[in-house]
Motif scaffolding. Structure first.
Motif, PDB file in Angstrom:
ATOM      1  N   ALA A   1      -1.662  -4.088  -1.424  1.00  0.00           N
ATOM      2  CA  ALA A   1      -0.984  -5.171  -1.339  1.00  0.00           C
ATOM      3  C   ALA A   1      -0.373  -5.035   0.151  1.00  0.00           C
ATOM      4  N   LEU A   2       0.145  -6.446   0.569  1.00  0.00           N
ATOM      5  CA  LEU A   2       0.513  -6.616   1.766  1.00  0.00           C
ATOM      6  C   LEU A   2       1.996  -6.160   2.157  1.00  0.00           C
ATOM      7  N   TRP A   3       2.828  -5.936   1.071  1.00  0.00           N
ATOM      8  CA  TRP A   3       4.209  -5.413   0.912  1.00  0.00           C
ATOM      9  C   TRP A   3       4.185  -3.918   1.324  1.00  0.00           C
ATOM     10  N   TYR A   4       3.267  -3.239   1.093  1.00  0.00           N
ATOM     11  CA  TYR A   4       3.514  -1.713   1.318  1.00  0.00           C
ATOM     12  C   TYR A   4       2.126  -1.171   2.135  1.00  0.00           C
ATOM     13  N   ARG A   5       2.453   0.093   2.864  1.00  0.00           N
ATOM     14  CA  ARG A   5       1.326   0.570   3.296  1.00  0.00           C
ATOM     15  C   ARG A   5       1.554   2.239   3.347  1.00  0.00           C
ATOM     16  N   TRP A   6       0.871   2.912   3.403  1.00  0.00           N
ATOM     17  CA  TRP A   6       1.054   4.455   3.524  1.00  0.00           C
ATOM     18  C   TRP A   6       0.868   4.919   4.782  1.00  0.00           C
ATOM     19  N   SER A   7       1.849   5.963   5.252  1.00  0.00           N
ATOM     20  CA  SER A   7       1.692   6.516   6.580  1.00  0.00           C
ATOM     21  C   SER A   7       1.671   7.915   6.382  1.00  0.00           C
ATOM     22  N   GLY A   8       0.505   8.539   5.914  1.00  0.00           N
ATOM     23  CA  GLY A   8       0.483   9.928   5.578  1.00  0.00           C
ATOM     24  C   GLY A   8       0.886   9.913   4.146  1.00  0.00           C
ATOM     25  N   GLU A   9       1.968  10.885   4.131  1.00  0.00           N
ATOM     26  CA  GLU A   9       2.826  11.033   2.702  1.00  0.00           C
ATOM     27  C   GLU A   9       3.953  10.055   2.533  1.00  0.00           C
ATOM     28  N   ASP A  10       4.268   9.158   3.509  1.00  0.00           N
ATOM     29  CA  ASP A  10       5.276   8.573   3.250  1.00  0.00           C
ATOM     30  C   ASP A  10       4.832   6.972   3.005  1.00  0.00           C
ATOM     31  N   LEU A  11       5.865   6.409   2.425  1.00  0.00           N
ATOM     32  CA  LEU A  11       5.236   4.866   1.996  1.00  0.00           C
ATOM     33  C   LEU A  11       6.360   3.914   2.931  1.00  0.00           C
ATOM     34  N   GLU A  12       5.835   3.022   3.608  1.00  0.00           N
ATOM     35  CA  GLU A  12       6.436   1.877   4.130  1.00  0.00           C
ATOM     36  C   GLU A  12       6.448   0.700   3.314  1.00  0.00           C
ATOM     37  N   VAL A  13       7.599  -0.018   3.153  1.00  0.00           N
ATOM     38  CA  VAL A  13       7.667  -1.093   2.300  1.00  0.00           C
ATOM     39  C   VAL A  13       8.500  -2.213   2.742  1.00  0.00           C
TER      40      VAL A  13
END
Length: 106
Positions: A4-16
């Motif tokens: 989805a456009l509202w989230y992305r993974w950065s390694g084990e961390d989640l950006e929302v």
């Protein structure tokens, strides 16, 4: 399911990316729309109350301590970007990244 456009993974961390609706009836997740996920928060947007309530709500929903939820941008805005460090659970559908296979030696 594609990412989805509202989230992305950065390694084990989640950006929302979240669109906050303060003074809601109850704290709850809403629908994803226009690159953000709507989140309803009961607290009013006064003196940081809604922002603090959002941090607690997101931390509880994703199974992390509030200190593991960081604001990347929009702390004083309705549109906020957050980093959730190593979330333990997923209250909304989110695809986990597929990493390389782990070799196991005996």
């Amino acid at each position: 399911m594609s990412e989805a456009l509202w989230y992305r993974w950065s390694g084990e961390d989640l950006e929302v990316t979240l669109r906050i609706q303060p003074r809601a009836r109850q704290d709850a997740f809403g629908e994803a729309q226009d690159g953000s996920l709507r989140v309803r928060i009961q607290a009013p947007p006064v003196e940081g109350q809604a922002t603090a309530a959002l941090r607690r709500f997101i931390a509880g929903a994703f199974g992390v301590a509030p200190s593991r939820v960081a604001f990347l941008s929009g702390e004083q805005s309705r549109i906020k970007r957050l980093l959730i460090r190593s979330p333990g659970r997923f209250p909304v559908p989110i695809d986990r990244p597929q990493g390389p296979p782990v070799s196991r030696r005996r």
